[in-house]
Design a protein around this motif. Structure first.
Motif, PDB file in Angstrom:
ATOM      1  N   ALA A 224       5.029   0.165 -19.562  1.00 57.25           N
ATOM      2  CA  ALA A 224       5.270  -0.046 -18.038  1.00 57.25           C
ATOM      3  C   ALA A 224       3.866   0.170 -17.149  1.00 57.25           C
ATOM      4  O   ALA A 224       3.364   1.503 -17.604  1.00 57.25           O
ATOM      5  N   GLU A 225       3.401  -0.579 -16.436  1.00 59.82           N
ATOM      6  CA  GLU A 225       2.015  -0.060 -15.631  1.00 59.82           C
ATOM      7  C   GLU A 225       2.650   0.103 -14.253  1.00 59.82           C
ATOM      8  O   GLU A 225       2.325   1.157 -13.766  1.00 59.82           O
ATOM      9  N   GLY A 226       3.032  -1.016 -13.572  1.00 57.53           N
ATOM     10  CA  GLY A 226       3.479  -0.697 -12.001  1.00 57.53           C
ATOM     11  C   GLY A 226       3.778  -2.049 -11.641  1.00 57.53           C
ATOM     12  O   GLY A 226       3.914  -3.064 -12.033  1.00 57.53           O
ATOM     13  N   ILE A 227       4.335  -1.809 -10.074  1.00 56.90           N
ATOM     14  CA  ILE A 227       4.790  -2.808  -9.285  1.00 56.90           C
ATOM     15  C   ILE A 227       4.010  -2.950  -7.937  1.00 56.90           C
ATOM     16  O   ILE A 227       3.807  -1.830  -7.440  1.00 56.90           O
ATOM     17  N   LEU A 228       3.462  -4.054  -7.460  1.00 59.10           N
ATOM     18  CA  LEU A 228       3.152  -4.141  -6.277  1.00 59.10           C
ATOM     19  C   LEU A 228       4.314  -4.941  -5.275  1.00 59.10           C
ATOM     20  O   LEU A 228       4.351  -6.031  -5.544  1.00 59.10           O
ATOM     21  N   GLY A 229       5.139  -3.969  -4.572  1.00 62.52           N
ATOM     22  CA  GLY A 229       6.231  -4.509  -3.822  1.00 62.52           C
ATOM     23  C   GLY A 229       5.657  -4.906  -2.580  1.00 62.52           C
ATOM     24  O   GLY A 229       4.910  -4.286  -1.877  1.00 62.52           O
ATOM     25  N   ILE A 230       5.895  -6.529  -2.217  1.00 62.39           N
ATOM     26  CA  ILE A 230       5.487  -7.091  -1.130  1.00 62.39           C
ATOM     27  C   ILE A 230       6.470  -7.704  -0.291  1.00 62.39           C
ATOM     28  O   ILE A 230       6.127  -8.907   0.130  1.00 62.39           O
ATOM     29  N   ASN A 231       7.790  -7.291  -0.202  1.00 61.35           N
ATOM     30  CA  ASN A 231       8.772  -7.935   0.410  1.00 61.35           C
ATOM     31  C   ASN A 231       8.682  -7.715   1.974  1.00 61.35           C
ATOM     32  O   ASN A 231       7.377  -7.098   2.494  1.00 61.35           O
ATOM     33  N   ARG A 232       9.553  -7.825   2.859  1.00 63.23           N
ATOM     34  CA  ARG A 232       9.513  -7.430   4.281  1.00 63.23           C
ATOM     35  C   ARG A 232       9.852  -6.252   4.532  1.00 63.23           C
ATOM     36  O   ARG A 232       9.689  -5.924   5.897  1.00 63.23           O
ATOM     37  N   GLY A 233      10.053  -5.461   3.556  1.00 62.75           N
ATOM     38  CA  GLY A 233      10.339  -3.975   3.967  1.00 62.75           C
ATOM     39  C   GLY A 233       9.340  -3.119   4.679  1.00 62.75           C
ATOM     40  O   GLY A 233       8.371  -3.542   4.467  1.00 62.75           O
ATOM     41  N   ARG A 234       9.652  -2.264   5.870  1.00 64.65           N
ATOM     42  CA  ARG A 234       8.500  -1.662   6.294  1.00 64.65           C
ATOM     43  C   ARG A 234       7.641  -0.761   5.286  1.00 64.65           C
ATOM     44  O   ARG A 234       6.531  -0.234   5.638  1.00 64.65           O
ATOM     45  N   LEU A 235       8.139  -0.474   4.229  1.00 62.29           N
ATOM     46  CA  LEU A 235       7.430   0.435   3.492  1.00 62.29           C
ATOM     47  C   LEU A 235       6.667  -0.351   1.813  1.00 62.29           C
ATOM     48  O   LEU A 235       6.259   0.148   1.117  1.00 62.29           O
ATOM     49  N   SER A 236       6.935  -1.702   2.266  1.00 62.58           N
ATOM     50  CA  SER A 236       6.192  -2.461   1.156  1.00 62.58           C
ATOM     51  C   SER A 236       4.675  -2.532   1.270  1.00 62.58           C
ATOM     52  O   SER A 236       4.148  -2.057   2.304  1.00 62.58           O
ATOM     53  N   PHE A 237       3.784  -2.891   0.345  1.00 62.61           N
ATOM     54  CA  PHE A 237       2.474  -2.832   0.460  1.00 62.61           C
ATOM     55  C   PHE A 237       1.936  -3.528   1.761  1.00 62.61           C
ATOM     56  O   PHE A 237       0.921  -3.203   2.411  1.00 62.61           O
ATOM     57  N   VAL A 238       2.212  -4.780   1.925  1.00 63.07           N
ATOM     58  CA  VAL A 238       1.834  -5.658   2.866  1.00 63.07           C
ATOM     59  C   VAL A 238       2.005  -5.094   4.328  1.00 63.07           C
ATOM     60  O   VAL A 238       1.229  -5.149   5.319  1.00 63.07           O
ATOM     61  N   SER A 239       3.404  -4.334   4.626  1.00 65.93           N
ATOM     62  CA  SER A 239       3.772  -3.873   5.737  1.00 65.93           C
ATOM     63  C   SER A 239       3.091  -2.626   6.084  1.00 65.93           C
ATOM     64  O   SER A 239       2.395  -2.534   7.086  1.00 65.93           O
ATOM     65  N   GLN A 240       3.009  -1.717   5.142  1.00 67.89           N
ATOM     66  CA  GLN A 240       2.150  -0.438   5.189  1.00 67.89           C
ATOM     67  C   GLN A 240       0.704  -0.449   5.484  1.00 67.89           C
ATOM     68  O   GLN A 240      -0.077  -0.017   6.436  1.00 67.89           O
ATOM     69  N   ALA A 241      -0.045  -1.711   4.888  1.00 60.92           N
ATOM     70  CA  ALA A 241      -1.634  -2.310   5.087  1.00 60.92           C
ATOM     71  C   ALA A 241      -1.636  -3.009   6.274  1.00 60.92           C
ATOM     72  O   ALA A 241      -2.786  -3.142   6.743  1.00 60.92           O
ATOM     73  N   LYS A 242      -0.528  -3.340   6.909  1.00 62.44           N
ATOM     74  CA  LYS A 242      -0.627  -4.148   7.957  1.00 62.44           C
ATOM     75  C   LYS A 242      -1.383  -5.502   7.917  1.00 62.44           C
ATOM     76  O   LYS A 242      -2.307  -5.824   8.486  1.00 62.44           O
ATOM     77  N   ILE A 243      -1.148  -6.243   6.711  1.00 61.39           N
ATOM     78  CA  ILE A 243      -1.639  -7.490   6.487  1.00 61.39           C
ATOM     79  C   ILE A 243      -0.770  -8.713   6.922  1.00 61.39           C
ATOM     80  O   ILE A 243       0.284  -8.689   6.848  1.00 61.39           O
ATOM     81  N   PRO A 244      -1.589  -9.494   7.709  1.00 63.72           N
ATOM     82  CA  PRO A 244      -1.035 -10.532   8.454  1.00 63.72           C
ATOM     83  C   PRO A 244      -0.460 -11.730   7.647  1.00 63.72           C
ATOM     84  O   PRO A 244       0.650 -12.182   7.779  1.00 63.72           O
TER      85      PRO A 244
END
Length: 460
Positions: A224-244
């Motif tokens: 296994a390598e990894g997961i890029l979690g990008i749901n609406r949770g505040r600790l997802s990648f897109v939420s933490q990186a503030k990606i619109p």
């Protein structure tokens, strides 16, 4: 219990495995009705991650130039549970684009750390926690924290290492070194665990994200390598990186290209002017229902069409009821589409009536797909007809006859739709199989999802 994760067909180039996401049994404090909210929030891909990551990814972003079907943007109905849209875009000053490999999942290579180390990760809109493999291994290479000057471990005293955070349902403990530790036990007994850490992701040679909270897995499935979690949770990648916003275009596989290349955007997609949008159904932060995942990308599905005929399924089958059952979500980390019983039975009745005795009796592929056939897939697809998932505002995801069936091995083809209820899931899930040859954009500022028809194999 298990939740659908990513299903994939068995072909000579595929890795035999289960076609599901598995909801982890989490220790030390399992939550009752785990399948309801937290299983969707923390769906980690298990066996799918095996040797799929041995594929090399193109690292250099490419320009896009390809035709899309232009349609006017339509208004859709707002749910009473929807939140107000923010008028300000989160600070993300540039656009990042990258290719990914599609092999029953979206496998992207991201540069992590300082200096950057390339890590292959599955893009998963159905989970929150992003994690990388920190176990020492040469092939494929795992992340080496000792080589990164921006790497840091989270101590037990960090606020995130408290299970009281409402949208971070991953229980944590203190390890013997007083570091924040997490553990996932999958349904088949496989363990994924490690420490929560902070690390940067280098989105260009000169720009990196701030240090983000990630999982640094010390134990997991062997390859296994990894997961890029990008749901609406505040600790997802897109939420933490503030990606619109972010978007992807999933290509179709073919006999000539078994692992085609797609395109992934963070930030503005230059093709978005052609997209048709539907508003997400969002829910108040404190709202909890036993069968609802409030962090998923929940869409207002209204029906299913075959040819010109709309099936006799109540729209309520696609919307959350008082307990959250019936939620419809867009999930890049699940391959096939799964429907609750009220919708699935009507679809199966249509298929059975259309194909007659060609339907294989007493055959179920991997415990999930039971509308399967031997024989000519083109003819069977013609009999079943074009399919479409319908949403508010007359927006549709149209599925051509040639995309109704998936080859699952041995000359057997199955309709790529399974029954949710048989797997203990109370939701409708539109998987990546039915997102192929579409731009799918998630606009986090306006809380909407956009679709644009494309030849994704030509988008790079």
């Amino acid at each position: 219990m298990r939740k659908l994760e990513t299903a994939f067909s068995l072909s000579p180039s595929s890795i035999p495995s289960s076609p599901f996401k598995f909801a982890p049994t989490i220790t030390p404090t399992p939550t009752p009705n785990k399948m309801a909210s937290s299983s969707h929030s923390h769906t980690l891909l298990l066996l799918l991650l095996l040797s799929l990551f041995h594929l090399s990814l193109q690292k250099k972003p490419l320009s896009l130039s390809f035709p899309l079907t232009s349609s006017p943007i339509s208004k859709s109905l707002q749910s009473s549970a929807q939140l107000q849209t923010s008028s300000e875009s989160p600070p993300f000053p540039y656009t990042y684009k990258s290719t990914f490999r599609y092999s029953m999942a979206l496998i992207i290579s991201l540069p992590i750390g300082t200096p950057a180390q390339s890590q292959q990760m599955v893009v998963d809109t159905g989970s929150q926690l992003s994690w990388i493999q920190c176990r020492r291994r040469k092939a494929p290479p795992s992340f080496d924290p000792s080589l990164s000057s921006s790497f840091s471990l989270l101590p037990c005293t960090h606020p995130i290492c408290k299970p009281r955070i409402p949208d971070f349902t991953l229980p944590t403990t203190c390890d013997q070194n007083r570091l924040c530790h997490y553990s996932y036990f999958y349904a088949d007994g496989t363990l994924a665990e490690g420490n929560l850490v902070r690390e940067k992701i280098a989105l260009s040679p000169s720009r990196s994200t701030p240090p983000l909270i990630l999982g640094c897995a010390a134990a997991s499935a062997p390859d296994a390598e990894g997961i890029l979690g990008i749901n609406r949770g505040r600790l997802s990648f897109v939420s933490q990186a503030k990606i619109p916003s972010f978007s992807y275009c999933i290509p179709r596989s073919s006999r000539n290209i078994s692992n085609p290349t797609g395109m992934f955007y963070l930030g503005h997609n230059p093709n978005s002017r052609t997209f048709r949008y539907i508003n997400l159904l969002t829910f108040p932060e404190g709202q909890r229902m036993p069968n609802l995942d409030p962090l998923a990308y929940t869409v207002p599905m209204s029906g299913i069409r075959f040819g010109r005929r709309r099936l006799n399924v109540s729209a309520s089958a696609f919307r959350p009821d008082s307990g959250g059952s019936g939620q419809t979500m867009i999930d890049s980390g699940t391959q096939y589409t799964f429907l609750v019983e009220a919708a699935y039975q009507v679809v199966k009745q249509h298929v059975a009536a259309a194909v007659g005795p060609r339907l294989k009796r007493d055959y179920v592929y991997q415990g999930a797909l039971d509308m399967c056939f031997d024989g000519n897939a083109i003819e069977i697809g013609r009999l079943i007809g074009e399919m479409a998932f319908q949403f508010d505002g007359a927006v549709e995801i149209s599925i051509g006859r040639d995309r109704i069936l998936d080859h699952v091995g041995g000359g057997v083809h199955c309709v790529a739709i399974g029954r949710s209820e048989a797997l203990g899931v109370a939701s409708n899930i539109i998987g990546n199989f039915h997102q192929r040859n579409l731009w799918v954009e998630f606009d986090l500022v306006r809380r909407r999802v956009g679709f644009g028809v494309a030849e994704c194999s030509k988008a790079v």
